[in-house]
Design a protein around this motif. Structure first.
Motif, short mmCIF file in Angstrom:
data_model
loop_
_atom_site.label_atom_id
_atom_site.label_comp_id
_atom_site.label_asym_id
_atom_site.label_seq_id
_atom_site.Cartn_x
_atom_site.Cartn_y
_atom_site.Cartn_z
N GLY A 1 6.24 0.27 -8.25
CA GLY A 1 5.45 1.49 -8.32
C GLY A 1 4.57 1.60 -9.53
N ILE B 1 -0.10 -0.50 -4.77
CA ILE B 1 0.53 -0.18 -6.05
C ILE B 1 1.29 -1.39 -6.56
CG2 ILE B 1 0.70 2.29 -5.62
CD1 ILE B 1 3.49 1.93 -4.65
N GLN C 1 4.81 10.96 -9.43
CA GLN C 1 4.10 10.49 -8.23
C GLN C 1 4.98 9.53 -7.43
OE1 GLN C 1 0.73 8.95 -10.27
NE2 GLN C 1 -0.37 10.92 -10.30
N ARG C 2 5.71 8.67 -8.12
CA ARG C 2 6.61 7.75 -7.41
C ARG C 2 7.69 8.53 -6.67
NH1 ARG C 2 6.24 4.63 -12.23
NH2 ARG C 2 8.31 5.30 -12.91
N VAL D 1 6.22 10.05 -3.53
CA VAL D 1 6.05 9.05 -2.47
C VAL D 1 7.39 8.75 -1.82
CG1 VAL D 1 5.46 6.64 -1.99
CG2 VAL D 1 3.98 8.00 -3.47
N ASN E 1 4.53 2.01 1.90
CA ASN E 1 5.70 2.52 1.19
C ASN E 1 6.24 3.79 1.83
OD1 ASN E 1 6.74 1.26 -1.50
ND2 ASN E 1 4.53 0.86 -1.49
N SER F 1 0.84 -1.19 0.00
CA SER F 1 0.00 0.00 0.00
C SER F 1 0.87 1.24 0.00
CB SER F 1 -0.90 0.01 1.24
OG SER F 1 -0.11 0.20 2.41
N ILE F 2 0.27 2.37 -0.38
CA ILE F 2 1.01 3.64 -0.36
C ILE F 2 1.44 3.95 1.06
CG2 ILE F 2 0.80 6.13 -0.73
CD1 ILE F 2 -1.03 5.55 -3.08
N LEU G 1 1.57 4.33 -10.76
CA LEU G 1 1.84 5.73 -10.46
C LEU G 1 2.74 6.29 -11.55
CD1 LEU G 1 2.67 5.58 -6.64
CD2 LEU G 1 0.45 5.98 -7.70
N ILE H 1 -3.24 11.16 -3.20
CA ILE H 1 -3.56 9.91 -2.48
C ILE H 1 -4.99 9.91 -2.00
CG2 ILE H 1 -2.97 8.49 -0.48
CD1 ILE H 1 -0.11 9.56 -0.68
N TYR I 1 -4.84 5.94 1.33
CA TYR I 1 -3.51 5.46 1.70
C TYR I 1 -3.43 3.93 1.68
CZ TYR I 1 -1.77 10.08 2.94
OH TYR I 1 -1.33 11.39 2.88
#
Length: 573
Positions: free
Chosen positions: A467, A463, A474-475, A478, A426, A422-423, A470, A452, A459
């Protein structure tokens, strides 16, 4: 043996059960001889009944023992795999970047899986079955000799021929398995590289080229396995023929001895059973040699990794990183990669010296290959300096606790890597106990929170691998949130905004101004807009520090910085 030791109790149980099963196997033919000689020959049906029941009991007891033995053998083998994989994986985590610069991922994956399985097969079954076979062979010969030594000796005349075939097979199958294991590593490497680079493959429409490359590796693997199969096809049937010849000799010679009344019918029947106690271990020996050679060729590949010495370790009396401020000094630092020759090759970094005070923001500028990333790699001890000194708060980085040092340096790398999770996971990767409020605060500072929140699962959104799902920007955001959450005294942004548009870059930098307060920050960049807020800028050219100063000071000169400034200004216009 060190990997078998934790399972020593189960090894002893398995050996004991093997010995028990072998003894039962040796007794059973003798019981059969008694059924004929003492029961049927003398018309004693009561004795026959009891002996038949005893024979059935022996087989039942043997079956129970074999069941437990099979389980314990698998348990021993799996325990060896468990310990070996655990140690190998832990060792891989501790090896430095210089090792991975040379190693191939596919080869490491092959060693972690197929090679360790080969070792397990021999430890769990091969070695123990080899012991059982030897015990059965010796015990059978002894029993047969005590019952009728002449027939026994005649029946054994083919044994040297079987042993000769085994010796020749063992001599050839070892190199064959060595080639197969190496080729499997190359095949795995080709597969891994293709899957990892599938976007590049499709971008250049080179699927056909990659298919051909894999087909060639696959064909080579096929040929090597067929070469090994030809060895088995030549050897095993020949051993089977000699084994069958042993049985035929025993039948023929035994029959003659029975007719001459030199051997009882019961003994003759027992010898038919016992003969398989000679043939089976020798035939199985061919398969055990096969398993053993796989392990012999696989084990060095595994232990080659385990025996690789750690070149970057925490010293015995390591300095603590608690309270680290972030004063950094590069004192005449030079750096070569391990595979470079200092006498012939140019250094990656050459006599670099500069100082950074706590809270300063340093821009690091230079063309590709100038040594910018290597500079940061030395700071985190991904590599060690070849000469000179690199100090943080007056202490050589090699004197710090390694884990503490790296947790004190938050890095947003140029090549962003995100895990299949999950974001939230990460972002909290380096600080798993972080609260949701802390995670969201870090995401806001990296300008990714709004995106997000707009996703269906927020959240909790999972992904894809590396990644996927995204965008590049965006990566990177994060990854930036992940570094900010660690709250390190030293922050490194390695092209951290290279994949975002100018407006987003400006917003991120505005947010980072607050983050960078009181925190030593290195910003590696190609775009001058990324380092416009830097207190000082250093310029690297071919590993040497050629310029150093503020944006205004460097712009007044005529070096690399001014040329880059003019070029980017023209592009902007």
């Amino acid at each position: 043996m060190v990997y078998v030791k934790p399972s020593a109790r189960w090894v002893f149980i398995a050996i004991a059960l093997m010995i028990l099963a072998t003894i039962l196997d040796l007794i059973a033919p003798w019981v059969l001889s008694q059924i004929f000689d003492e029961g049927i020959a003398k018309s004693n049906m009561t004795l026959v009944l009891w002996l038949v029941i005893s024979l059935a009991g022996l087989q039942a007891l043997k079956s129970i023992g074999m069941f437990i033995q099979g389980y314990t053998q698998e348990l021993v083998g799996q325990n060896v795999v468990l310990q070996l994989r655990k140690e190998l994986y832990a060792h891989l985590q501790r090896l430095s970047f210089s090792y991975y610069d040379r190693a191939q991922t596919g080869q490491l994956m092959s060693r972690m899986t197929g090679d360790i399985d080969s070792v397990k097969n021999f430890v769990g079954f091969g070695a123990m079955n080899l012991f059982t076979g030897m015990l059965t062979f010796i015990g059978t010969v002894i029993f047969m000799m005590t019952m009728q030594w002449k027939v026994t000796l005649i029946s054994l005349v083919t044994i040297p021929l079987i042993l000769l075939v085994l010796w020749r097979f063992n001599r050839k199958v070892g190199p064959a398995w060595s080639s197969i294991r190496e080729q499997m590593g190359r095949l795995t490497t080709t597969l891994q590289e293709n899957i990892s680079g599938i976007r590049v493959v499709k971008s250049f429409a080179t699927e056909g080229v990659e298919q051909q490359k894999f087909a060639e590796r696959n064909e080579q693997s096929f040929e090597m396995n067929m070469n090994r199969a030809r060895l088995e096809a030549k050897s095993f049937p020949l051993m089977g023929f000699y084994g069958g010849l042993t049985f035929v000799l025993m039948i023929g010679i035994g029959a003659i001895f029975v007719v001459r009344d030199e051997m009882s019918l019961g003994t003759f029947m027992a010898f038919q059973w016992y003969t398989w106690g000679i043939i089976w271990p020798l035939n199985m020996l061919g398969w055990q040699i096969n398993i053993m050679q796989q392990a012999i060729k696989a084990a060095p590949r595994v232990f080659e990794v385990l025996d690789t010495e750690l070149d970057i370790v925490t010293p015995e009396r390591a300095a603590a990183t608690d309270g680290m401020k972030g004063n950094v000094v590069f004192d005449r630092v030079s750096f070569f990669f391990d595979d470079q020759d200092p006498k012939k090759d140019k250094p990656i970094l050459d006599d670099v010296s500069f100082q950074v005070k706590q809270g300063e923001v340093i821009g690091v500028l230079g063309a590709t290959g100038s040594g910018k990333s290597s500079l940061i790699g030395l700071l985190s001890r991904f590599y060690d300096v070849s000469s000179g000194g690199l100090l943080i708060d007056g202490i050589d980085v090699r004197q710090y606790d390694l884990d503490g040092l790296r947790r004190s340096i938050g890095i947003v790398p140029q090549e962003t890597f995100l895990f299949s999770a999950s974001i939230r996971d990460n972002i909290a990767y380096g600080f798993p106990e972080a609260t949701q409020e802390q995670i969201e605060a870090a995401a806001r500072k990296s300008q990714i929170h709004a995106f997000i929140e707009s996703m269906p699962d927020g959240y909790d959104t999972r992904i894809g691998e590396r990644g996927v799902g995204l965008s590049g920007g965006q990566r990177q955001r994060v990854a930036l949130a992940r570094a900010i959450l660690m709250d390190p005294p030293i922050l490194v942004l390695d092209e951290a905004t290279a994949s975002v548009d100018t407006a987003t870059e400006s917003a991120i930098h505005e947010a980072l101004l607050e983050v960078m307060k009181g925190r030593t920050t290195f910003i590696i960049a190609q775009r001058l807009s990324s380092i416009q807020h830097a207190d000082r800028i250093i310029v690297l050219e071919r590993g040497r520090l050629t310029e150093q100063g503020t944006h205004r000071e460097l712009n007044e000169g005529d070096g690399f910085f001014r040329k880059l400034f003019d070029r980017q200004k023209q592009i902007a216009q």
